[in-house]
Scaffold this active site. Sequence first.
Site, mmCIF file in Angstrom:
data_model
loop_
_atom_site.group_PDB
_atom_site.id
_atom_site.type_symbol
_atom_site.label_atom_id
_atom_site.label_comp_id
_atom_site.label_asym_id
_atom_site.label_seq_id
_atom_site.Cartn_x
_atom_site.Cartn_y
_atom_site.Cartn_z
ATOM 1 N N LYS A 1 1.043 -1.151 -0.040
ATOM 2 C CA LYS A 1 -0.051 0.053 0.151
ATOM 3 C C LYS A 1 0.794 1.328 -0.001
ATOM 4 O O LYS A 1 0.611 2.323 -0.750
ATOM 5 C CB LYS A 1 -0.798 0.038 1.186
ATOM 6 N N ARG B 1 -9.383 2.295 8.683
ATOM 7 C CA ARG B 1 -9.305 0.720 9.109
ATOM 8 C C ARG B 1 -10.169 -0.006 9.869
ATOM 9 O O ARG B 1 -10.356 -1.092 10.210
ATOM 10 C CB ARG B 1 -7.982 0.765 9.805
ATOM 11 N N ARG C 1 -1.130 -8.123 13.820
ATOM 12 C CA ARG C 1 -1.773 -7.209 12.605
ATOM 13 C C ARG C 1 -2.660 -7.888 11.823
ATOM 14 O O ARG C 1 -3.561 -7.442 11.365
ATOM 15 C CB ARG C 1 -0.541 -6.519 12.028
ATOM 16 N N ARG D 1 10.773 -6.962 4.907
ATOM 17 C CA ARG D 1 10.621 -5.321 4.645
ATOM 18 C C ARG D 1 11.781 -4.500 5.655
ATOM 19 O O ARG D 1 11.808 -4.935 6.622
ATOM 20 C CB ARG D 1 9.301 -4.860 5.161
ATOM 21 N N ARG E 1 11.277 -2.311 11.035
ATOM 22 C CA ARG E 1 9.806 -1.997 11.671
ATOM 23 C C ARG E 1 9.685 -2.546 12.913
ATOM 24 O O ARG E 1 9.668 -3.875 12.779
ATOM 25 C CB ARG E 1 8.677 -1.827 10.759
HETATM 26 P P1 AMP Z 1 0.934 0.911 9.050
HETATM 27 O O1 AMP Z 1 2.240 1.876 8.680
HETATM 28 O O2 AMP Z 1 -0.301 1.475 8.223
HETATM 29 O O3 AMP Z 1 0.911 -0.423 8.812
HETATM 30 O O4 AMP Z 1 0.542 1.256 10.647
HETATM 31 C C1 AMP Z 1 1.271 0.709 11.520
HETATM 32 C C2 AMP Z 1 0.236 0.904 13.129
HETATM 33 O O5 AMP Z 1 -0.180 2.131 13.161
HETATM 34 C C3 AMP Z 1 -0.757 -0.180 12.805
HETATM 35 O O6 AMP Z 1 -0.513 -1.635 13.306
HETATM 36 C C4 AMP Z 1 -1.552 0.674 13.838
HETATM 37 O O7 AMP Z 1 -1.241 0.150 15.368
HETATM 38 C C5 AMP Z 1 -1.564 2.014 13.637
HETATM 39 N N1 AMP Z 1 -2.402 2.646 12.484
HETATM 40 C C6 AMP Z 1 -2.116 3.236 11.354
HETATM 41 N N2 AMP Z 1 -3.149 3.729 10.838
HETATM 42 C C7 AMP Z 1 -4.223 3.247 11.505
HETATM 43 C C8 AMP Z 1 -5.738 3.490 11.510
HETATM 44 N N3 AMP Z 1 -6.344 4.032 10.546
HETATM 45 N N4 AMP Z 1 -6.359 3.425 12.674
HETATM 46 C C9 AMP Z 1 -5.910 2.831 13.718
HETATM 47 N N5 AMP Z 1 -4.429 2.666 13.862
HETATM 48 C C10 AMP Z 1 -3.706 2.849 12.641
#
Ligand code: AMP
Length: 212
Positions: free
Chosen positions: A19, A93, A168, A127, A157
């Site tokens: 994404k 989400r 996740r 990653r 990460r």
């Molecule tokens: P990502 O980089 O999009 O994989 O997001 C990493 C982490 O940030 C996720 O596992 C959540 O803990 C938090 N996070 C990111 N976007 C959201 C969202 N829209 N709602 C809730 N938590 C989020």
Amino acid sequence: MGRFVRSRIVMLGPPGAGKGTQASALSERYGIEYISTGDVLRSNIARGTPDGLAAKRYVDSGELVPDDLVVRIVREHIEGMKGKGFILDGFPRTLAQAESLNEFAEIEVVLNITLPESEVVARLSGRRICSACGRIYNIHHTGERSTCECGGSLVRRGDDRPEVIRQRLETYERRTRPVIEYYRARGVLREVDGIGSIDDVFRRAISRLEEE
Ligand code: AMP
């Protein structure tokens, strides 16, 4: 004949589907803003802001940060852009987030990148992310490397560890999968097959975005 391009876009898909890579490339191609709630949260955590302190334990454990916090981040960002187009990566989400988003922005198209779970796990384990500019690499494709093209160091990460990856994926299935159906019912969902190279997926995403 002009191309048929949308400028208020949501990017969905499981963790590791690409994404971020695809959404940031699309934002450059179309001159629209790239908004990643994950990036904003990680930056707040790194800087120790109040939002970062509130979000940290959720991000570290692979759970979702409370809706009101992420909704506020996105709303403030979009309202500050004065009508410029955007592509949202990692938001909404949950159904509650999708409904809140609907109150302050009209989404024209939702791209859903699909990828089998076995491939998701393989990608997340390879990653690496640049600690300076946020660019994403995958050692399965680039080979082991320790620095980004910008000179920043590449790190894994914190939430790309096996036990957090499992959490996740579980969170994704339970809370985010319904968001796909929400947008499908509204007639704005377009699926993009996430298998293949970054360029393959990018070409597919562009053609899905530009078709009428
Ligand atoms: P990502 O980089 O999009 O994989 O997001 C990493 C982490 O940030 C996720 O596992 C959540 O803990 C938090 N996070 C990111 N976007 C959201 C969202 N829209 N709602 C809730 N938590 C989020």
